[in-house]
Write a protein that holds these residues in place. Sequence first.
Motif, PDB file in Angstrom:
ATOM      1  N   GLU A  42      -5.550  -2.379  -3.553  1.00 30.45           N
ATOM      2  CA  GLU A  42      -4.888  -2.875  -2.351  1.00 30.45           C
ATOM      3  C   GLU A  42      -4.119  -1.732  -1.691  1.00 30.45           C
ATOM      4  O   GLU A  42      -3.277  -1.098  -2.311  1.00 30.45           O
ATOM      5  CB  GLU A  42      -3.922  -4.015  -2.699  1.00 30.45           C
ATOM      6  CG  GLU A  42      -4.606  -5.277  -3.158  1.00 30.45           C
ATOM      7  CD  GLU A  42      -5.448  -5.914  -2.058  1.00 30.45           C
ATOM      8  OE1 GLU A  42      -5.029  -5.870  -0.884  1.00 30.45           O
ATOM      9  OE2 GLU A  42      -6.518  -6.437  -2.385  1.00 30.45           O
ATOM     10  N   GLN A  43      -4.436  -1.458  -0.446  1.00 31.37           N
ATOM     11  CA  GLN A  43      -3.771  -0.414   0.317  1.00 31.37           C
ATOM     12  C   GLN A  43      -2.721  -1.065   1.212  1.00 31.37           C
ATOM     13  O   GLN A  43      -2.948  -2.133   1.762  1.00 31.37           O
ATOM     14  CB  GLN A  43      -4.781   0.333   1.192  1.00 31.37           C
ATOM     15  CG  GLN A  43      -5.838   1.066   0.418  1.00 31.37           C
ATOM     16  CD  GLN A  43      -5.286   2.325  -0.221  1.00 31.37           C
ATOM     17  OE1 GLN A  43      -4.337   2.916   0.277  1.00 31.37           O
ATOM     18  NE2 GLN A  43      -5.883   2.721  -1.320  1.00 31.37           N
ATOM     19  N   PRO A  44      -1.574  -0.401   1.368  1.00 29.79           N
ATOM     20  CA  PRO A  44      -0.598  -0.952   2.319  1.00 29.79           C
ATOM     21  C   PRO A  44      -1.178  -0.880   3.718  1.00 29.79           C
ATOM     22  O   PRO A  44      -2.009  -0.028   4.021  1.00 29.79           O
ATOM     23  CB  PRO A  44       0.613  -0.020   2.172  1.00 29.79           C
ATOM     24  CG  PRO A  44       0.104   1.204   1.515  1.00 29.79           C
ATOM     25  CD  PRO A  44      -1.116   0.813   0.733  1.00 29.79           C
ATOM     26  N   GLU A  45      -0.746  -1.787   4.547  1.00 26.04           N
ATOM     27  CA  GLU A  45      -1.244  -1.833   5.922  1.00 26.04           C
ATOM     28  C   GLU A  45      -0.855  -0.536   6.623  1.00 26.04           C
ATOM     29  O   GLU A  45       0.309  -0.189   6.729  1.00 26.04           O
ATOM     30  CB  GLU A  45      -0.624  -3.026   6.660  1.00 26.04           C
ATOM     31  CG  GLU A  45      -1.263  -3.343   7.968  1.00 26.04           C
ATOM     32  CD  GLU A  45      -2.686  -3.849   7.818  1.00 26.04           C
ATOM     33  OE1 GLU A  45      -3.490  -3.584   8.724  1.00 26.04           O
ATOM     34  OE2 GLU A  45      -2.992  -4.496   6.821  1.00 26.04           O
ATOM     35  N   SER A  46      -1.842   0.216   7.045  1.00 19.76           N
ATOM     36  CA  SER A  46      -1.558   1.476   7.729  1.00 19.76           C
ATOM     37  C   SER A  46      -2.523   1.634   8.891  1.00 19.76           C
ATOM     38  O   SER A  46      -3.592   1.042   8.924  1.00 19.76           O
ATOM     39  CB  SER A  46      -1.690   2.647   6.767  1.00 19.76           C
ATOM     40  OG  SER A  46      -3.015   2.761   6.322  1.00 19.76           O
ATOM     41  N   ARG A  47      -2.139   2.457   9.805  1.00 22.14           N
ATOM     42  CA  ARG A  47      -2.975   2.737  10.956  1.00 22.14           C
ATOM     43  C   ARG A  47      -2.778   4.204  11.312  1.00 22.14           C
ATOM     44  O   ARG A  47      -1.780   4.814  10.947  1.00 22.14           O
ATOM     45  CB  ARG A  47      -2.589   1.851  12.135  1.00 22.14           C
ATOM     46  CG  ARG A  47      -1.146   2.042  12.567  1.00 22.14           C
ATOM     47  CD  ARG A  47      -0.851   1.310  13.878  1.00 22.14           C
ATOM     48  NE  ARG A  47       0.521   1.474  14.267  1.00 22.14           N
ATOM     49  CZ  ARG A  47       1.033   2.562  14.819  1.00 22.14           C
ATOM     50  NH1 ARG A  47       0.284   3.598  15.018  1.00 22.14           N
ATOM     51  NH2 ARG A  47       2.305   2.640  15.162  1.00 22.14           N
TER      52      ARG A  47
END
Length: 81
Positions: A42-47
Amino acid sequence: MITVKADNRRRVQLPGAKPGQVFVFESASEGHFTLTLVKPVEQPESRPAKVKFVKRGRYTVGESDVPVKIEAVKELLAEFP
């Protein structure tokens, strides 16, 4: 029991497998192997950061909407020849 057949490129289509899924291949013995589904981390929400270029005097600089950590800059500059 479901049977599957390998094509001339040694590919097998697995019933129930979704595109992009990754499996661990373990050879148990001659003619027997196990495929285990690997679950993604699970990756943290990033952009990606949004950067715009601004002229400041004689120089053009990039302004980002994400703060830059000085430790990361120092680490990258240490690798620079």
